[in-house]
Design an enzyme around this catalytic site. Sequence first.
Site, PDB file in Angstrom:
ATOM      1  N   TRP A 124      -7.615 -16.738   2.366  1.00  0.00           N
ATOM      2  CA  TRP A 124      -8.354 -15.480   2.203  1.00  0.00           C
ATOM      3  C   TRP A 124      -8.647 -14.859   3.570  1.00  0.00           C
ATOM      4  CZ3 TRP A 124     -13.118 -13.867   3.990  1.00  0.00           C
ATOM      5  CH2 TRP A 124     -13.618 -12.694   3.443  1.00  0.00           C
ATOM      6  N   HIS A 125      -8.913 -15.719   4.560  1.00  0.00           N
ATOM      7  CA  HIS A 125      -9.279 -15.191   5.873  1.00  0.00           C
ATOM      8  C   HIS A 125      -8.111 -14.526   6.575  1.00  0.00           C
ATOM      9  CE1 HIS A 125     -12.953 -17.531   5.365  1.00  0.00           C
ATOM     10  NE2 HIS A 125     -13.465 -16.741   6.277  1.00  0.00           N
ATOM     11  N   GLY A 126      -6.917 -14.937   6.275  1.00  0.00           N
ATOM     12  CA  GLY A 126      -5.785 -14.301   6.934  1.00  0.00           C
ATOM     13  C   GLY A 126      -4.481 -14.939   6.549  1.00  0.00           C
ATOM     14  N   PHE A 163     -10.114  -9.420   7.925  1.00  0.00           N
ATOM     15  CA  PHE A 163      -9.918 -10.343   6.794  1.00  0.00           C
ATOM     16  C   PHE A 163      -9.990  -9.651   5.447  1.00  0.00           C
ATOM     17  CE2 PHE A 163     -12.011 -13.429   9.900  1.00  0.00           C
ATOM     18  CZ  PHE A 163     -10.797 -13.672  10.508  1.00  0.00           C
TER      19      PHE A 163
END
Lengths: 363, 457
Positions: free
Chosen positions: B319-321, B457
């Site tokens: 999800w963050h990247g 993000f």
Amino acid sequence: MHGTTPGKGDATQETCGWRRFSATFAGVFAGGLAVIYLLILLIDPYRSVPFSLPMERPIVSISQRYMYPQIVRSGRYDGVVVGSSTARLIDPEILNPGFGRRFANLSMDSMTAWEQQQLVSLYLREVGAPKALIVGLDTVWCAQNADRVRITPAGFPEWLYDTSRWNDLLYLLNSATLEIAGRLAANKLGLYRERLRADGFGVFVPPEEQYDLKRAQGHIWQGRAREIVPQEPAVVLSEAERKELRFPALAYLEDMLAALPSGTEVVLAFMPVHVAAQPVPGTRGAAIEAECKARITAIGKSRNAVVADWRIPTGITTKDTNYWDNLHYRLPIAHRIASDLAGPIRAGRETDGSFRILSSPQR
Amino acid sequence: MLFQSQIFILIFLPAALSLYYAVAGSAAARQWVLIGASLFFYGWWDARFLPLLVGQVTITWLLALLHERIGARWPLMLGVVLNLASLGTFKYAEFLILNVEAVTGLTLPRTEIVLPIGISFFSFQLISYLVDRMRGDAPIYPYRPFALFVTVFPHLIAGPIVRHNELIPQFALDPRRDGLAQRFGIGFVIFTVGFAKKVLLADKLAPIADGLFQRAGQATLTFAESWNAALAFTFQLFLDFSAYTEMAIGIALMFGLILPENFRRPYLATSLRDFWRRWHISLSNFLRDYLYIPLGGSRSGPARFVLATLVTMFLCGLWHGAGWNFIIWGLWHGVGLLTCHAWQKLGRPMPAVAGWAVTILFVIVGWVMFRALDFDTARNVLTAMASPAMGGSFAGGGLIVASALVSALVPSAHEIRARLEAMTPQPWFAAAAASLSIYCILEVGRGAPVNFIYFQF
């Protein structure tokens, strides 16, 4: 009435307290900023405000990118020196008698080629064509990435160099401007001295009496062997390799010179950095630099400019005692450079071998 | 438009507040004003992404409406798929192509897609609504409050991730209701806390961390430099992200809205489970409710527990990247959480100080993986961190100590709110907070405002 019910009274008191709290915050915030902004507008430390008060503004900061546009706008100078720190020690007062002009030295630390073009464009817009332009050349003009890296990490205030002064109002509310405004106010009260001369000149190297050769040699050679050994056999670029070389900054140079009328006297001079900072003879780097110099010479020739080259191994650039570090020469050398610019170089004449004339104007 | 920029604070926010309160008597008018302001705020970055935002919101709402009308689940499933597809296309397509290329040796066409800002946040909010509909936990809202729930600008770009039932009921409340001055006063203070953390600490740590991590990609760092890099980023990330949250909560309060808490001094955590109860709380809650528990959580046997934890943390990383560094970071925490759980099961509690030391060390090592753009960089930094013989110099020591103190001592936004509500409001305190804000305004005016890390993000 509110006092009759204790709970209600407390609530009202609390509401009043929070009202006072919020109002105090809003008042101090808005009022404080308004006063600061007004102060900045009144003092106008960059002389960029469209409704600027007419007053003398000594240069009280060494933030050259911010302070020099006002020197241009003052209209007091008809000759300009641009370049990086390698040209900053050229004293306009030595140039003036030889050229018969009033020079401002607007060279900046690490000034990129694009920044130099911006400054000359500003001059053209604000004052008209200068009578004389000296460009102190160094590696920024030969950098392969000069079109991608147009400014230094320190940033460049494009708003001070564009056509509008009204948009400058958006950039003045900050602590750096406030600090300079404060210094200017202190200067007016006799509490703070100017940091650069009105013509932009300032000595940034330490006083001569503090010169320490050992220390300087440490800066010059940075731990390397103190001898330049030319590479053998020397790299020779093929015709195809030379053609492929790209020097994007030269487009800026061409544009900059093309914008000047033919009456403007132009000197393009490679500044004398120590041989330790020059490419080792015979290397590919030296061959690339030679090609760059050749192209600059061609540009200078087409513009009828003097092109001079101190960036070669000479009695100046091979002597450690002439330098503080491998880029910055000492004041006596600076005086010699300024005198040579105002004398033999302007006349297109070589003297003692400390520089070469790559092109001289057809008069 | 960044929260800490002069244009936001001096022009956009006062203008939005003025318009909002000018029409506050009408719920419809004030909600439209806030939607308009939010779309303007979002479009300021790149107006090309407005249709995507509005499109995702509108299609999700229409599918929910269709589900209400026909009773079948497929519109909700389709909504989830469409939101995931949008996220996948804009955020993960390039990553997928790169990995397929690496495995197959093929050269595939590139998407050249630019990542729309905040897409992970608003897509997750829409998905959470659709899932709640499936569970029978979400009503059909009228379009206006639904659109506002997703787009309302304080939380639009980087959270906190808000659930529909936390926010939509608040839109019906008159913002001029009792406590208006208090909400403004507290909002000002909370905003100032975030503003100061961002401008005076996080943005000053950024060049230290950026420079050292960049160098670590090309050369070997010394012991001191590697710790310098790791600590600078550890505090930069927290101060940057928590500052955004505080500014968001402060701004929302000025509009009469309460956003949920996102941080509770996470670097004081004494175990990794404790850390995840304090760090990015709205994301942790989301992952717990919509992923971890549906996957079985801790009540379906040890195997399901391990699987649920690892899958949840893998997706948390992703999800963050779109990068393996984020996935590895997620799995690192997944393994850490399992280890922590196993230790706690042993019934031999660690002394708080030892627990804190182990946790913070684990978290710092994780942040190195999170920040490094590639494995070589991460390995260089981590190897140097474990090589005390290398010595070296440490930059910005005072700044890092100040950042550590602020991270440990400054209460979270809701703690500040509770403390302020309990105290007698003092004008001198308001004047001091306003002066700090002025200082930050002058400081941020010195150069281009620095983006918030979580915007990517």
